[in-house]
Design a protein around this motif. Structure first.
Motif, short mmCIF file in Angstrom:
data_model
loop_
_atom_site.label_atom_id
_atom_site.label_comp_id
_atom_site.label_asym_id
_atom_site.label_seq_id
_atom_site.Cartn_x
_atom_site.Cartn_y
_atom_site.Cartn_z
N LYS A 109 8.00 -11.19 29.63
CA LYS A 109 8.82 -10.47 30.59
C LYS A 109 8.49 -10.94 32.00
O LYS A 109 7.33 -10.97 32.41
N GLN A 110 9.52 -11.33 32.73
CA GLN A 110 9.35 -11.78 34.10
C GLN A 110 9.02 -10.60 35.02
O GLN A 110 9.50 -9.49 34.81
N GLY A 111 8.24 -10.86 36.03
CA GLY A 111 7.97 -9.82 37.01
C GLY A 111 6.57 -9.92 37.59
O GLY A 111 5.75 -10.73 37.15
N ILE A 112 6.32 -9.11 38.59
CA ILE A 112 4.99 -9.00 39.18
C ILE A 112 4.50 -7.57 38.96
O ILE A 112 5.30 -6.64 38.80
N HIS A 113 3.20 -7.40 38.93
CA HIS A 113 2.66 -6.07 38.69
C HIS A 113 2.99 -5.11 39.84
O HIS A 113 2.99 -5.50 41.01
N LEU A 114 3.25 -3.87 39.48
CA LEU A 114 3.48 -2.84 40.48
C LEU A 114 2.31 -2.79 41.46
O LEU A 114 2.50 -2.57 42.66
N LEU A 221 -1.06 -1.77 36.72
CA LEU A 221 -1.38 -2.99 35.98
C LEU A 221 -0.55 -3.13 34.71
O LEU A 221 -0.49 -4.21 34.13
N ASN A 222 0.07 -2.04 34.29
CA ASN A 222 0.87 -2.07 33.05
C ASN A 222 2.36 -1.94 33.31
O ASN A 222 3.14 -1.74 32.37
N ILE A 223 2.75 -2.05 34.58
CA ILE A 223 4.16 -1.96 34.94
C ILE A 223 4.56 -3.22 35.68
O ILE A 223 3.98 -3.55 36.72
N LEU A 224 5.54 -3.94 35.14
CA LEU A 224 6.05 -5.15 35.79
C LEU A 224 7.30 -4.80 36.59
O LEU A 224 8.14 -4.03 36.14
N MET A 225 7.41 -5.41 37.77
CA MET A 225 8.55 -5.17 38.64
C MET A 225 9.30 -6.47 38.90
O MET A 225 8.69 -7.55 39.00
N ALA A 230 15.58 -6.74 48.97
CA ALA A 230 14.58 -5.80 49.46
C ALA A 230 14.21 -4.74 48.44
O ALA A 230 13.44 -3.82 48.74
N ASP A 231 14.75 -4.83 47.22
CA ASP A 231 14.54 -3.79 46.22
C ASP A 231 13.65 -4.27 45.08
O ASP A 231 13.53 -5.46 44.82
N CYS A 232 13.06 -3.28 44.39
CA CYS A 232 12.23 -3.55 43.21
C CYS A 232 12.68 -2.64 42.09
O CYS A 232 13.02 -1.48 42.30
N SER A 233 12.67 -3.16 40.87
CA SER A 233 12.96 -2.35 39.70
C SER A 233 12.02 -2.75 38.57
O SER A 233 11.55 -3.88 38.51
#
Length: 326
Positions: A109-114, A221-225, A230-233
Motif C-alpha cells: 500500500k502506497q503512503g507515508i506514516h501518519l 505507525l500503523n496508519i498510512l496516509m 494540501a490534503d491527506c487521507s
C-alpha cells in the motif's frame, strides 16, 4: 511516538536467496528481484519485495507467534476491506515447512506514516479527519460479546466488562507487577487515586458500551496516509495482530495518546468520528485515557532495564494522564 523505543524481539534477518525460496511458489516461479527490510514494527518482521514482471511491490510478513495471528489478520482483512482501507492478503502459510515461522504475502500500500505527516505540521486537519472517519468505519463492525477472537472471528475468550476488573488489573500492575516499580511511589499513588476516583464514570460507560472491532494498536505507525495537494487521507490501516472485540475508547485513547487536549488533530479527529451519527459520552476524553491506561500499565509490566527509552516515554504518558484531570 515510539520513535526511540527499543525492540524487545529482534527482527528476522533473511538474505535474498532465502526470501526467493519462501515466496517463489506464490508467484509461479517468478524471481524475487529485490528485498528490503522494513523498519517499523516491534514484534513481527516485514520485507518489501519486488517480483520480476510485476509493477507493484509486495510485503512479506513473518509472524513471531503461531498461525492464529496470521489467520486472524486474514479474516479481518476479508471482513472489512469493502469499507476500510487495508492491505489484502495474497497468500498465507502457517505450515512452517518452507520456513520455520508462519508467513504471508500482502499487497503493498502506497503512503507515508501518519507519524511523519504529524511531524511536518502540514495537512494535520485533513489527516485527522480522515483518520476519524476510518476509525468510525472500523467500529461499525460489531460482535455479540466482548473478548478475544478465535477461528473465523468467533469470540473464543469472552471478557468480564465490570469496572472492578479494571481496578483489580491496575492494582495488580501498580503494587505487584513491574509497572509500579518503573513509575515510582509518588506516581504510583497518583495513578491509584486517579483510577479509584473515576471508577464510577468507567462503570457507567461500560454498562452501555457495545462490543466493536478494535484495532488495539491504532497509532501513527500503523496508519498510512496518501497526500494530494494540501490534503491527506488514509490509504491503509496496517498490523491487526492485537485486534479484538471491545469498546471504542481503546482505539480513541491510543490514537490520541500523544495529543494535547484540544489540539488541532484531536478536534478534527473527534468531529469526523462523530459526523455520521456516532455519539460519544460527554466525558469521552476521560474514558479514553482510562482505557488506554490499561495498555500503558501492561507495556510497563513487560519492560526491562534493556528498554530505558520505552520506560521513560511510558512514565511521561502515565504522568500526563493523571495531570490532565487534576
Amino acid at each position: 511516538m515510539k520513535e526511540s523505543w527499543e525492540r524487545t524481539e529482534q527482527p528476522v534477518s533473511l538474505e535474498l536467496k532465502h526470501i526467493k525460496e519462501i515466496v517463489g511458489p506464490v508467484f509461479s516461479g517468478k524471481r524475487v528481484t529485490y528485498a528490503e527490510a522494513m523498519s517499523t514494527g516491534f514484534r513481527n518482521s516485514n520485507y518489501k519485495i519486488t517480483v520480476e514482471g510485476m509493477a507493484d511491490p509486495f510485503v512479506l510478513r513473518l509472524y513471531r507467534e503461531d498461525g492464529r495471528i496470521a489467520y486472524k489478520e486474514l479474516a479481518i482483512a476479508g471482513l472489512i476491506s469493502p469499507t476500510v482501507p487495508v492491505a489484502n492478503f495474497i497468500h498465507v502459510d502457517t505450515s512452517c515447512t518452507i520456513f520455520n515461522q508462519p508467513w504471508a504475502v500482502q499487497e503493498w500500500k502506497q503512503g507515508i506514516h501518519l507519524r511523519d505527516v504529524l511531524k511536518t505540521g502540514t495537512a494535520v486537519a485533513s489527516a485527522a479527519a480522515s483518520t476519524g472517519r476510518v476509525l468510525n468505519g472500523i467500529h461499525n463492525y460489531t460482535f455479540p460479546e466482548f473478548g478475544f477472537f478465535g477461528k473465523d472471528l468467533r469470540i473464543s475468550e469472552p471478557f468480564n466488562t465490570d469496572a472492578e476488573g479494571f481496578l483489580a488489573f491496575v492494582e495488580d500492575s501498580l503494587f505487584h507487577k513491574p509497572c509500579g516499580s518503573w513509575l515510582g511511589n509518588e506516581l504510583t499513588q497518583a495513578v491509584w487515586s486517579f483510577c479509584q476516583s473515576n471508577l464510577a464514570a468507567l462503570k457507567e460507560s461500560r454498562s452501555h458500551a457495545s462490543p466493536v472491532l478494535v484495532h488495539s494498536d491504532f497509532n501513527g505507525l500503523n496508519i498510512l496516509m496518501q497526500r494530494d495537494a494540501a490534503d491527506c487521507s488514509v490509504s491503509a490501516v496496517l498490523d491487526w495482530e492485537f485486534a479484538f472485540s471491545w469498546n471504542r475508547y481503546v482505539d480513541i485513547g491510543n490514537i490520541l495518546r500523544y495529543e494535547a487536549a484540544d489540539s488541532v488533530f484531536e478536534k478534527h479527529f473527534i468531529a469526523a468520528y462523530q459526523e455520521h451519527g456516532t455519539v460519544l459520552d460527554k466525558n469521552w476524553r476521560l474514558l479514553s485515557k482510562l482505557e488506554d491506561l490499561i495498555a500503558l500499565c501492561e507495556l510497563l509490566n513487560h519492560s526491562s532495564r534493556e528498554t530505558p527509552n520505552r520506560i521513560k516515554d511510558l512514565q511521561q504518558l502515565v504522568a500526563n494522564t493523571v495531570l490532565l484531570f487534576r
